[in-house]
Design a protein around this motif. Sequence first.
Motif, PDB file in Angstrom:
ATOM      1  N   THR A   3      -0.647  -2.819  -3.610  1.00  0.00           N
ATOM      2  CA  THR A   3       0.639  -3.244  -3.796  1.00  0.00           C
ATOM      3  C   THR A   3       1.104  -4.192  -2.934  1.00  0.00           C
ATOM      4  O   THR A   3       0.585  -4.691  -1.850  1.00  0.00           O
ATOM      5  CB  THR A   3       1.476  -1.669  -3.300  1.00  0.00           C
ATOM      6  N   HIS A   4       2.222  -4.848  -3.275  1.00  0.00           N
ATOM      7  CA  HIS A   4       2.567  -6.198  -2.887  1.00  0.00           C
ATOM      8  C   HIS A   4       3.613  -5.640  -1.437  1.00  0.00           C
ATOM      9  O   HIS A   4       3.808  -6.485  -0.569  1.00  0.00           O
ATOM     10  CB  HIS A   4       3.502  -6.921  -3.567  1.00  0.00           C
ATOM     11  N   GLU A   5       3.731  -4.273  -1.370  1.00  0.00           N
ATOM     12  CA  GLU A   5       4.893  -3.839  -0.387  1.00  0.00           C
ATOM     13  C   GLU A   5       3.960  -3.681   0.963  1.00  0.00           C
ATOM     14  O   GLU A   5       3.145  -3.713   1.185  1.00  0.00           O
ATOM     15  CB  GLU A   5       5.083  -2.448  -0.856  1.00  0.00           C
ATOM     16  N   ARG A   6       4.815  -4.157   2.019  1.00  0.00           N
ATOM     17  CA  ARG A   6       4.233  -4.019   3.346  1.00  0.00           C
ATOM     18  C   ARG A   6       4.187  -2.724   3.816  1.00  0.00           C
ATOM     19  O   ARG A   6       4.879  -1.934   3.914  1.00  0.00           O
ATOM     20  CB  ARG A   6       5.582  -4.676   4.313  1.00  0.00           C
ATOM     21  N   GLU A   7       2.942  -2.451   4.262  1.00  0.00           N
ATOM     22  CA  GLU A   7       2.249  -1.259   4.863  1.00  0.00           C
ATOM     23  C   GLU A   7       2.774  -1.014   6.364  1.00  0.00           C
ATOM     24  O   GLU A   7       2.445  -2.313   7.261  1.00  0.00           O
ATOM     25  CB  GLU A   7       0.882  -0.952   4.850  1.00  0.00           C
ATOM     26  N   ILE A   8       3.380  -0.278   6.810  1.00  0.00           N
ATOM     27  CA  ILE A   8       3.852  -0.031   8.413  1.00  0.00           C
ATOM     28  C   ILE A   8       2.657   0.938   9.033  1.00  0.00           C
ATOM     29  O   ILE A   8       2.431   2.032   8.517  1.00  0.00           O
ATOM     30  CB  ILE A   8       5.241   0.440   8.456  1.00  0.00           C
ATOM     31  N   THR A   9       2.145   0.292  10.156  1.00  0.00           N
ATOM     32  CA  THR A   9       0.975   1.016  10.719  1.00  0.00           C
ATOM     33  C   THR A   9       1.352   1.636  12.168  1.00  0.00           C
ATOM     34  O   THR A   9       0.690   2.194  12.781  1.00  0.00           O
ATOM     35  CB  THR A   9      -0.093   0.486  10.751  1.00  0.00           C
ATOM     36  N   GLU A  10       2.439   1.243  12.791  1.00  0.00           N
ATOM     37  CA  GLU A  10       2.928   1.623  13.869  1.00  0.00           C
ATOM     38  C   GLU A  10       4.406   2.192  14.034  1.00  0.00           C
ATOM     39  O   GLU A  10       5.105   2.102  13.100  1.00  0.00           O
ATOM     40  CB  GLU A  10       3.062   0.394  14.883  1.00  0.00           C
ATOM     41  N   PRO A  11       4.639   3.176  14.821  1.00  0.00           N
ATOM     42  CA  PRO A  11       6.134   3.875  15.015  1.00  0.00           C
ATOM     43  C   PRO A  11       6.873   2.979  14.944  1.00  0.00           C
ATOM     44  O   PRO A  11       7.077   1.753  15.466  1.00  0.00           O
ATOM     45  CB  PRO A  11       5.866   4.681  16.294  1.00  0.00           C
ATOM     46  N   VAL A  12       8.168   3.088  14.192  1.00  0.00           N
ATOM     47  CA  VAL A  12       9.369   2.427  14.163  1.00  0.00           C
ATOM     48  C   VAL A  12      10.681   3.154  13.995  1.00  0.00           C
ATOM     49  O   VAL A  12      10.905   4.187  13.482  1.00  0.00           O
ATOM     50  CB  VAL A  12       9.294   1.559  13.141  1.00  0.00           C
ATOM     51  N   GLU A  13      11.838   2.512  14.646  1.00  0.00           N
ATOM     52  CA  GLU A  13      13.076   3.116  14.176  1.00  0.00           C
ATOM     53  C   GLU A  13      13.486   2.697  13.259  1.00  0.00           C
ATOM     54  O   GLU A  13      13.393   1.588  12.789  1.00  0.00           O
ATOM     55  CB  GLU A  13      13.974   2.916  15.582  1.00  0.00           C
ATOM     56  N   LEU A  14      14.278   3.750  12.328  1.00  0.00           N
ATOM     57  CA  LEU A  14      14.886   3.467  11.217  1.00  0.00           C
ATOM     58  C   LEU A  14      16.141   2.389  11.410  1.00  0.00           C
ATOM     59  O   LEU A  14      16.473   1.812  10.328  1.00  0.00           O
ATOM     60  CB  LEU A  14      15.406   4.705  10.429  1.00  0.00           C
ATOM     61  N   GLU A  23       8.722   4.550  -4.597  1.00  0.00           N
ATOM     62  CA  GLU A  23       8.004   5.883  -4.058  1.00  0.00           C
ATOM     63  C   GLU A  23       7.152   6.345  -4.891  1.00  0.00           C
ATOM     64  O   GLU A  23       6.738   7.525  -5.064  1.00  0.00           O
ATOM     65  CB  GLU A  23       9.186   6.833  -3.907  1.00  0.00           C
ATOM     66  N   ASN A  24       6.175   5.307  -5.755  1.00  0.00           N
ATOM     67  CA  ASN A  24       5.111   5.890  -6.644  1.00  0.00           C
ATOM     68  C   ASN A  24       3.627   5.818  -5.944  1.00  0.00           C
ATOM     69  O   ASN A  24       3.350   4.936  -5.096  1.00  0.00           O
ATOM     70  CB  ASN A  24       5.496   4.937  -7.706  1.00  0.00           C
ATOM     71  N   GLY A  25       3.121   6.803  -6.005  1.00  0.00           N
ATOM     72  CA  GLY A  25       1.532   6.824  -5.457  1.00  0.00           C
ATOM     73  C   GLY A  25       0.748   7.846  -6.015  1.00  0.00           C
ATOM     74  O   GLY A  25       1.057   8.788  -6.845  1.00  0.00           O
ATOM     75  N   LEU A  26      -0.526   7.757  -6.084  1.00  0.00           N
ATOM     76  CA  LEU A  26      -1.722   8.616  -6.324  1.00  0.00           C
ATOM     77  C   LEU A  26      -2.355   8.958  -5.127  1.00  0.00           C
ATOM     78  O   LEU A  26      -2.737   8.475  -4.386  1.00  0.00           O
ATOM     79  CB  LEU A  26      -2.336   7.895  -7.543  1.00  0.00           C
ATOM     80  N   PHE A  27      -2.550  10.276  -5.042  1.00  0.00           N
ATOM     81  CA  PHE A  27      -3.596  10.776  -3.975  1.00  0.00           C
ATOM     82  C   PHE A  27      -4.716  11.345  -4.790  1.00  0.00           C
ATOM     83  O   PHE A  27      -4.739  12.272  -5.641  1.00  0.00           O
ATOM     84  CB  PHE A  27      -2.881  12.028  -3.314  1.00  0.00           C
ATOM     85  N   VAL A  28      -5.888  11.046  -4.085  1.00  0.00           N
ATOM     86  CA  VAL A  28      -7.285  11.474  -4.435  1.00  0.00           C
ATOM     87  C   VAL A  28      -7.768  11.984  -3.366  1.00  0.00           C
ATOM     88  O   VAL A  28      -8.146  11.292  -2.496  1.00  0.00           O
ATOM     89  CB  VAL A  28      -7.948  10.322  -5.315  1.00  0.00           C
ATOM     90  N   ASP A  29      -8.213  13.303  -3.456  1.00  0.00           N
ATOM     91  CA  ASP A  29      -8.800  13.986  -2.339  1.00  0.00           C
ATOM     92  C   ASP A  29      -8.150  13.451  -0.797  1.00  0.00           C
ATOM     93  O   ASP A  29      -8.868  13.245   0.016  1.00  0.00           O
ATOM     94  CB  ASP A  29     -10.501  13.307  -1.988  1.00  0.00           C
ATOM     95  N   ARG A  65      -6.107  10.777  -0.112  1.00  0.00           N
ATOM     96  CA  ARG A  65      -5.983   9.536   0.202  1.00  0.00           C
ATOM     97  C   ARG A  65      -4.795   8.993  -0.859  1.00  0.00           C
ATOM     98  O   ARG A  65      -4.983   9.223  -1.818  1.00  0.00           O
ATOM     99  CB  ARG A  65      -7.165   8.592   0.240  1.00  0.00           C
ATOM    100  N   LEU A  66      -4.127   8.356  -0.025  1.00  0.00           N
ATOM    101  CA  LEU A  66      -2.950   7.705  -0.987  1.00  0.00           C
ATOM    102  C   LEU A  66      -3.314   6.185  -1.583  1.00  0.00           C
ATOM    103  O   LEU A  66      -3.777   5.498  -0.709  1.00  0.00           O
ATOM    104  CB  LEU A  66      -1.789   7.641  -0.019  1.00  0.00           C
ATOM    105  N   HIS A  67      -2.915   6.238  -2.922  1.00  0.00           N
ATOM    106  CA  HIS A  67      -3.108   4.896  -3.451  1.00  0.00           C
ATOM    107  C   HIS A  67      -1.518   4.511  -3.834  1.00  0.00           C
ATOM    108  O   HIS A  67      -1.165   4.949  -4.814  1.00  0.00           O
ATOM    109  CB  HIS A  67      -4.060   4.977  -4.667  1.00  0.00           C
ATOM    110  N   VAL A  77      -3.796   7.431 -14.051  1.00  0.00           N
ATOM    111  CA  VAL A  77      -3.120   6.743 -13.360  1.00  0.00           C
ATOM    112  C   VAL A  77      -4.297   5.677 -12.621  1.00  0.00           C
ATOM    113  O   VAL A  77      -5.469   6.257 -12.468  1.00  0.00           O
ATOM    114  CB  VAL A  77      -2.428   7.490 -12.238  1.00  0.00           C
ATOM    115  N   ARG A  78      -3.895   4.505 -12.427  1.00  0.00           N
ATOM    116  CA  ARG A  78      -4.784   3.589 -11.911  1.00  0.00           C
ATOM    117  C   ARG A  78      -4.844   3.586 -10.045  1.00  0.00           C
ATOM    118  O   ARG A  78      -3.918   3.291  -9.740  1.00  0.00           O
ATOM    119  CB  ARG A  78      -4.779   2.010 -12.491  1.00  0.00           C
ATOM    120  N   ALA A  79      -6.102   3.808  -9.758  1.00  0.00           N
ATOM    121  CA  ALA A  79      -6.245   3.598  -8.250  1.00  0.00           C
ATOM    122  C   ALA A  79      -6.365   2.343  -7.672  1.00  0.00           C
ATOM    123  O   ALA A  79      -6.494   1.201  -8.485  1.00  0.00           O
ATOM    124  CB  ALA A  79      -7.549   4.454  -7.994  1.00  0.00           C
ATOM    125  N   ASP A  80      -6.307   2.097  -6.596  1.00  0.00           N
ATOM    126  CA  ASP A  80      -6.417   1.031  -5.726  1.00  0.00           C
ATOM    127  C   ASP A  80      -7.685   0.018  -6.037  1.00  0.00           C
ATOM    128  O   ASP A  80      -7.752  -1.284  -6.361  1.00  0.00           O
ATOM    129  CB  ASP A  80      -6.678   0.930  -4.247  1.00  0.00           C
TER     130      ASP A  80
END
Length: 337
Positions: free
Chosen positions: A3-14, A243-249, A251-253, A313-316
Amino acid sequence: MLTHEREITEPVELCLPDGRLNPAAVGWTRRPLHRANLRGWGRAKRWEYWGVVTPRHVVGLVASSLDYAGVHGVYVLDRESGEEWGRDAVVPLGRGAVMPDRSGVGTAEARGGGVAVGTREGPEGTRLRAVAPGIDVDLVVAAPAGRESLGVVVPWGPRRFQYTVKDVGRPVRGRLRLPSGVYEVGGRERGSGGEGGPEAFAVLDHGRGKWPYRMRWNWAAGSGGGVALQLGGKWTDGTGMTENGLFVDGRLHKIGDEVEWSYDRSDWMRPWRMRGPRVEVEFRPFHEKVSRTELLVVGSETHQCFGYFGGRVRADDGMWVPVDGLVGWAEEARQRW
């Protein structure tokens, strides 16, 4: 296919200290990292929704605080007989509702109008308790190590935004007490109507944000055989986030493309279709649940259909993953709130 969207990997306040959306919070996560530090009164919405699907039943539990009211509910469908039980309650100003500011920690509680719904996080996972006339729900939703969820912040503007966590396909066990009997959930399900298959799962919709007065959304979630699907639409259009995603075992795609939904609003039981560059899905309902609320200037109408998914659905990595036979729901909701 990432995805082109930014992944957040650290805690953050809304929110920023003045209550506006924190720009650093806009993105998506694989585990809950946002603290929903909403401030003040007015347009703020907080809710915990749990949907549970077993071989015999579908369960829906909601606890919410919508500023002007708390809207809580317990719903159960018997998939074999088509019988429904449930109770909805509206509590002025949301009195007594407790909503934690982080997903996956603490306790959420709401009661009133003959309904009590509560969740508590513990070492075994999330315990769900709900009571309504003729209904007693006592379930534990496991949280397997390493399992990922989908968290997303959707920005409509600096003062209108939503943080959602969708956690789809978590294993669940426990007990349902219904007017038709007592049913054990998890492993094999037994009750007065016989036993079903081995698979039972739960879906979380954790929501925190400040909404426009009018909104319409689509939501679909399903699970089965180590694959889970999460799709949304309309409410995220044009925001740069989905808010679209596929989970395989587990893991989020993450899917960053908007998905086009098509369905017949004159016959909700006809097949629904969801299409996008990575999504080719059809949903065939077996039951429709209709919910309507009218409270003067506020109101809602939801058509939630339970059924089976088909397609792919197509995975990563670019591979197409079949979703044939996944069970869950697809819905349209219209809100004035």
